[in-house]
Design a protein around this motif. Structure first.
Motif, PDB file in Angstrom:
ATOM      1  N   LEU A  96     -14.599  56.396   0.440  1.00 34.14           N
ATOM      2  CA  LEU A  96     -14.877  57.069   1.712  1.00 34.14           C
ATOM      3  C   LEU A  96     -13.648  56.999   2.613  1.00 34.14           C
ATOM      4  CD1 LEU A  96     -17.771  56.710   0.607  1.00 34.14           C
ATOM      5  CD2 LEU A  96     -18.500  55.994   2.872  1.00 34.14           C
ATOM      6  N   ALA A  97     -13.258  58.124   3.182  1.00 34.09           N
ATOM      7  CA  ALA A  97     -12.129  58.144   4.114  1.00 34.09           C
ATOM      8  C   ALA A  97     -12.654  58.404   5.516  1.00 34.09           C
ATOM      9  CB  ALA A  97     -11.149  59.242   3.706  1.00 34.09           C
ATOM     10  N   PHE A  98     -12.336  57.492   6.447  1.00 39.87           N
ATOM     11  CA  PHE A  98     -12.735  57.646   7.862  1.00 39.87           C
ATOM     12  C   PHE A  98     -11.475  57.742   8.692  1.00 39.87           C
ATOM     13  CE2 PHE A  98     -16.463  54.516   7.030  1.00 39.87           C
ATOM     14  CZ  PHE A  98     -17.150  55.508   6.358  1.00 39.87           C
ATOM     15  N   GLY A  99     -11.180  58.918   9.247  1.00 40.02           N
ATOM     16  CA  GLY A  99     -10.058  58.933  10.173  1.00 40.02           C
ATOM     17  C   GLY A  99      -9.184  60.169  10.118  1.00 40.02           C
ATOM     18  N   ASP A 100      -8.005  60.045  10.696  1.00 40.36           N
ATOM     19  CA  ASP A 100      -7.115  61.184  10.909  1.00 40.36           C
ATOM     20  C   ASP A 100      -6.291  61.505   9.658  1.00 40.36           C
ATOM     21  OD1 ASP A 100      -5.318  59.183  10.685  1.00 40.36           O
ATOM     22  OD2 ASP A 100      -4.714  59.176  12.803  1.00 40.36           O
ATOM     23  N   ALA A 101      -5.286  62.368   9.858  1.00 47.74           N
ATOM     24  CA  ALA A 101      -4.485  62.868   8.735  1.00 47.74           C
ATOM     25  C   ALA A 101      -3.803  61.740   7.954  1.00 47.74           C
ATOM     26  CB  ALA A 101      -3.447  63.865   9.240  1.00 47.74           C
ATOM     27  N   SER A 102      -3.332  60.699   8.648  1.00 51.45           N
ATOM     28  CA  SER A 102      -2.611  59.643   7.918  1.00 51.45           C
ATOM     29  C   SER A 102      -3.574  58.830   7.052  1.00 51.45           C
ATOM     30  CB  SER A 102      -1.826  58.753   8.888  1.00 51.45           C
ATOM     31  OG  SER A 102      -2.681  57.813   9.486  1.00 51.45           O
ATOM     32  N   VAL A 103      -4.782  58.626   7.560  1.00 49.82           N
ATOM     33  CA  VAL A 103      -5.814  57.963   6.750  1.00 49.82           C
ATOM     34  C   VAL A 103      -6.135  58.826   5.529  1.00 49.82           C
ATOM     35  CG1 VAL A 103      -8.256  57.336   6.673  1.00 49.82           C
ATOM     36  CG2 VAL A 103      -6.853  56.621   8.614  1.00 49.82           C
ATOM     37  N   ARG A 104      -6.277  60.145   5.753  1.00 52.48           N
ATOM     38  CA  ARG A 104      -6.563  61.066   4.652  1.00 52.48           C
ATOM     39  C   ARG A 104      -5.491  61.007   3.567  1.00 52.48           C
ATOM     40  NH1 ARG A 104     -10.511  65.119   5.077  1.00 52.48           N
ATOM     41  NH2 ARG A 104     -12.017  64.262   6.548  1.00 52.48           N
ATOM     42  N   LYS A 105      -4.250  60.914   4.035  1.00 51.52           N
ATOM     43  CA  LYS A 105      -3.144  60.836   3.086  1.00 51.52           C
ATOM     44  C   LYS A 105      -3.263  59.572   2.224  1.00 51.52           C
ATOM     45  CE  LYS A 105       1.917  60.978   2.957  1.00 51.52           C
ATOM     46  NZ  LYS A 105       2.137  59.542   2.652  1.00 51.52           N
ATOM     47  N   ASN A 106      -3.528  58.449   2.877  1.00 49.88           N
ATOM     48  CA  ASN A 106      -3.728  57.202   2.121  1.00 49.88           C
ATOM     49  C   ASN A 106      -4.899  57.329   1.145  1.00 49.88           C
ATOM     50  OD1 ASN A 106      -1.699  55.917   3.403  1.00 49.88           O
ATOM     51  ND2 ASN A 106      -3.005  54.800   4.863  1.00 49.88           N
ATOM     52  N   ALA A 107      -5.963  57.948   1.626  1.00 44.86           N
ATOM     53  CA  ALA A 107      -7.173  58.069   0.797  1.00 44.86           C
ATOM     54  C   ALA A 107      -6.906  58.975  -0.408  1.00 44.86           C
ATOM     55  CB  ALA A 107      -8.325  58.601   1.629  1.00 44.86           C
ATOM     56  N   ASN A 108      -6.178  60.083  -0.165  1.00 46.58           N
ATOM     57  CA  ASN A 108      -5.833  60.970  -1.281  1.00 46.58           C
ATOM     58  C   ASN A 108      -5.023  60.224  -2.343  1.00 46.58           C
ATOM     59  OD1 ASN A 108      -7.095  63.158  -0.114  1.00 46.58           O
ATOM     60  ND2 ASN A 108      -5.207  63.996   0.803  1.00 46.58           N
ATOM     61  N   GLU A 109      -4.073  59.415  -1.864  1.00 43.31           N
ATOM     62  CA  GLU A 109      -3.253  58.650  -2.802  1.00 43.31           C
ATOM     63  C   GLU A 109      -4.088  57.637  -3.581  1.00 43.31           C
ATOM     64  OE1 GLU A 109       0.825  59.033  -0.169  1.00 43.31           O
ATOM     65  OE2 GLU A 109      -0.042  57.037  -0.519  1.00 43.31           O
ATOM     66  N   ALA A 110      -4.987  56.970  -2.868  1.00 36.57           N
ATOM     67  CA  ALA A 110      -5.859  55.987  -3.534  1.00 36.57           C
ATOM     68  C   ALA A 110      -6.726  56.679  -4.578  1.00 36.57           C
ATOM     69  CB  ALA A 110      -6.731  55.272  -2.509  1.00 36.57           C
ATOM     70  N   TYR A 111      -7.237  57.874  -4.216  1.00 31.03           N
ATOM     71  CA  TYR A 111      -8.078  58.632  -5.158  1.00 31.03           C
ATOM     72  C   TYR A 111      -7.311  58.946  -6.435  1.00 31.03           C
ATOM     73  CZ  TYR A 111     -10.656  62.627  -7.077  1.00 31.03           C
ATOM     74  OH  TYR A 111     -11.322  63.487  -7.911  1.00 31.03           O
ATOM     75  N   GLU A 112      -6.083  59.463  -6.262  1.00 32.89           N
ATOM     76  CA  GLU A 112      -5.249  59.773  -7.429  1.00 32.89           C
ATOM     77  C   GLU A 112      -4.998  58.516  -8.270  1.00 32.89           C
ATOM     78  OE1 GLU A 112      -4.500  62.717  -8.346  1.00 32.89           O
ATOM     79  OE2 GLU A 112      -5.103  63.781  -6.511  1.00 32.89           O
ATOM     80  N   PHE A 113      -4.738  57.432  -7.586  1.00 30.05           N
ATOM     81  CA  PHE A 113      -4.448  56.166  -8.258  1.00 30.05           C
ATOM     82  C   PHE A 113      -5.656  55.689  -9.083  1.00 30.05           C
ATOM     83  CE2 PHE A 113      -4.259  51.438  -8.146  1.00 30.05           C
ATOM     84  CZ  PHE A 113      -3.083  51.263  -8.850  1.00 30.05           C
ATOM     85  N   PHE A 114      -6.848  55.758  -8.490  1.00 29.02           N
ATOM     86  CA  PHE A 114      -8.056  55.354  -9.217  1.00 29.02           C
ATOM     87  C   PHE A 114      -8.294  56.257 -10.438  1.00 29.02           C
ATOM     88  CE2 PHE A 114      -9.599  53.450  -5.053  1.00 29.02           C
ATOM     89  CZ  PHE A 114      -9.465  52.139  -5.487  1.00 29.02           C
ATOM     90  N   CYS A 115      -8.144  57.577 -10.217  1.00 29.36           N
ATOM     91  CA  CYS A 115      -8.380  58.527 -11.320  1.00 29.36           C
ATOM     92  C   CYS A 115      -7.423  58.241 -12.481  1.00 29.36           C
ATOM     93  CB  CYS A 115      -8.191  59.966 -10.856  1.00 29.36           C
ATOM     94  SG  CYS A 115      -9.493  60.540  -9.758  1.00 29.36           S
ATOM     95  N   LYS A 116      -6.139  58.062 -12.133  1.00 25.23           N
ATOM     96  CA  LYS A 116      -5.125  57.804 -13.156  1.00 25.23           C
ATOM     97  C   LYS A 116      -5.449  56.565 -13.972  1.00 25.23           C
ATOM     98  CE  LYS A 116      -1.050  59.540 -11.119  1.00 25.23           C
ATOM     99  NZ  LYS A 116      -0.009  59.130 -10.157  1.00 25.23           N
ATOM    100  N   ASN A 117      -6.123  55.610 -13.336  1.00 29.04           N
ATOM    101  CA  ASN A 117      -6.448  54.355 -14.010  1.00 29.04           C
ATOM    102  C   ASN A 117      -7.835  54.379 -14.664  1.00 29.04           C
ATOM    103  OD1 ASN A 117      -4.293  52.090 -13.655  1.00 29.04           O
ATOM    104  ND2 ASN A 117      -4.256  53.313 -11.782  1.00 29.04           N
TER     105      ASN A 117
END
Lengths: 414, 414
Positions: free
Chosen positions: A325-346
């Motif tokens: 779950l991502a709560f927040g502004d564009a910078s939070v979204r960016k972190n969340a997108n990266e985390a999502y990619e990281f989880f998927c890759k793993n």
């Protein structure tokens, strides 16, 4: 999977026409869609759970020597005339364009027995264990309890063929073990009882696996003496535990999630299914059948794994490993997108709530959907992720790598 | 899997009542069992092939954004009255115990459209791609060609929902690519043509994927000009290639293994499925549908991959990786048992012919069943194994480790 694209729109309110809690939650959260009473679509969320349950069952059936096949749903009525089951009231009847009469299978004894007859001639061909995971049809006058009693449902049915009663009994007890492992893996082990049931006209006892829940349509009687359970039919006849004769029985509402059934020679006799033993004597074949309704089991899991806010899936049958779950502004979204990619890759199966809705809505939907692990990324999480179990209120802040290690260790346990 | 326990008893003779070669071979080798014309059981051998085909299709559908779900077979007749398809002659009709009228689904537009309507309201909900792998029913007056035209069959059907014609067309072309990859992976890529077909009353063209085989019920016309194919319906109307206008067309018998179909707004209009675009204008939704019959495809693979002795499966869809045959006395058997355990431990899917039958019978059955790689252990093989491809006459003597490396390298290619 990004939730903005996911075919699910959880509702804020449970459907009014459903009584059982599992039906309410599964429809409200978009696991299933009700087309008509007793006729459901498994939506992507529900389909994922269904496949998890299917694989747990498949693994155990293979481990006890089951060979998987897939029989049709259209059955010629003649086969049912042979077993005198053509008068069963829950049969759906239909006419072929040629005029020939068919029914939709509510079970497959009438199909598997003539098929086994093509294979079995000698004792060397026995024992034989075959099973399928396939759709059954029952023309119920009333369908209720959501996916727990429906007109069209997916069932695992295994049929066993034996030369002797002893061989059958040995396999029957092996299957009891396999069933216990299935219900344990599906998360209902502690609440599911091996239950003595009346075996009908051709067998003294059969067994049901009954999960205790107030939503159940059955009543079972737990024996304080020996720990088994007994169903209503037997108690009406004999009032005491058939195993230890104790009269100290406690009644509980329950739902039948599986059954195992001695068929003796009922169906073999109807079709003349016989074999030649080592001494050259021609004998009838002893059969057993072993069923589990997958939707029924899914419903029972939800009944026993929910709270006021929604479902709390056991990890083994959860639709996803992790709800991000991502709560927040564009910078939070960016972190969340990266985390999502990281989880998927793993190799982590993640549902990522990237929708433009309030944090409150995201939390409420996540509680309703019930993925067992939740990862929150917000302004306060920085380089870490806030991890919360659906079943607990406490949270901890972890590095993404630690979360992956934790999920993979859970996978390995199963 | 030890063949002595395996639920398959290949016959020495093809079934008399089947005309197509694939139906003969699949029944003779115990891939399928015919319950009634057009109604088949997939036996363990056939079930394994079916699952391989299913997974090839699933992987490609997921890669183009498809979300898998599972819709029921029982459909209320009202849904078909809305689309005026309640008069279609291949519909099976049945009565619920309550008196309500139902049909068995031959397709799922009537179910998916009202379901999509619960999800889609705005352009933000589009595009949407959902699919299932599920059993369909057609009340055919005549069923023939074995599993290639049946009354009950497993189909993958994907439905796409779009805001604009352009978006639909882009996806339609992406799906053409996915279909080409599926047929290539299933081993029929070279013989399968993208074929222009008449789109019916609501679309100028649709496309079929047609596999060239003499067993086909269709005729397609290969264009020497541009390399596409055209179906009979179009040629009857216009005599020339609709793409390059060439008249140099060669007729070939073929079987339709898949189709992709623009539905435009036919079904959206029937159910009032509309959305609001970015400018706030309410518009109908453009749809496409994309089908593949799994049994049809299995039949087409066999038609194009067989010789006088039997089937020659492409490795990707073969029921087992390896067929292990033991010819000889107790010491050969001991070696073969050890090799079998060794292959199993190393994750190789082996069918091990440990039966007490002649070497000739084992070879004939192996040729019929058609597993692409055969490993023979006999008195002359000593510490090595004689490896033979089903498609070649030559053999080579290899160490078991080399065979595992070879099979695993084939897995990785796919």
């Amino acid at each position: 999977m990004k939730q903005s694209l996911f075919f699910a729109k959880p509702s804020h309110h449970p459907p009014k026409e459903e009584i059982s809690r599992s039906a309410q939650l599964l429809e409200q959260a978009w696991y299933v869609d009700k087309l008509f009473a007793g006729v459901y679509t498994y939506l992507p969320l529900g389909f994922r759970v269904l496949k998890k349950i299917e694989n747990i069952i498949r693994q155990e059936m293979n481990s006890v020597g089951g060979q998987e096949l897939f029989m049709p749903a259209l059955h010629p009525i003649e086969n049912y005339q042979k077993t005198k089951r053509d008068i069963v009231d829950i049969l759906f009847h239909l006419d072929l364009a040629t005029g020939k009469k068919f029914v939709l299978g509510f079970s497959h004894e009438e199909i598997i027995v003539p098929l086994a007859q093509r294979y079995i001639s000698s004792y060397k061909d026995l024992p034989l264990y075959v099973y399928q995971i396939q759709t059954k049809f029952r023309n119920e006058l009333r369908a209720k309890s959501g996916i727990m009693r429906s007109r069209e449902f997916i069932m695992k049915d295994l049929y066993s063929f034996h030369a002797t009663d002893e061989d059958f009994e040995e396999y029957y007890s092996i299957m009891q073990g396999a069933y216990s492992r299935i219900f344990k893996a599906a998360g209902v082990g502690e609440k599911t009882y091996l239950t003595f049931a009346s075996g009908g006209t051709f067998s003294k006892f059969s067994h049901e696996f009954q999960t205790i829940t107030d939503a159940g349509e059955d009543t079972i009687h737990l024996c304080n003496g020996c720990g088994i359970a007994v169903n209503d039919e037997i108690i009406k006849e004999q009032k005491t535990c058939p195993k230890c004769k104790s009269a100290r029985l406690v009644a509980k509402k329950s739902i039948e999630v599986g059954n195992i059934f001695p068929l003796k020679t009922k169906f073999s006799d109807a079709f003349g299914l016989r074999f030649t033993n080592a001494q050259g004597v021609n004998k009838p074949i002893i059969m057993g059948c072993y069923g589990i309704g997958l939707g029924r089991l899914m419903g029972a899991i939800v009944e026993t794994h929910c709270d006021k806010k929604g479902i709390i899936w056991p990890a083994n049958v959860a639709p996803f490993d992790l709800h991000l779950l991502a709560f927040g502004d564009a910078s939070v979204r960016k972190n969340a997108n990266e985390a999502y990619e990281f989880f998927c890759k793993n190799g982590i199966d993640v549902l990522y709530d990237n929708r433009d809705v309030s944090a409150g809505s995201k939390m409420a939907d996540a509680d309703l959907i019930g993925i067992p692990l939740r990862a929150i990324i917000s302004a306060k999480t920085k380089n870490l992720i806030e991890l919360k179990k659906r079943s607990q209120e406490t949270t901890q802040f972890l590095e993404p790598e630690k979360i992956i290690t934790f999920i993979k260790s859970t996978h390995n346990e199963n």
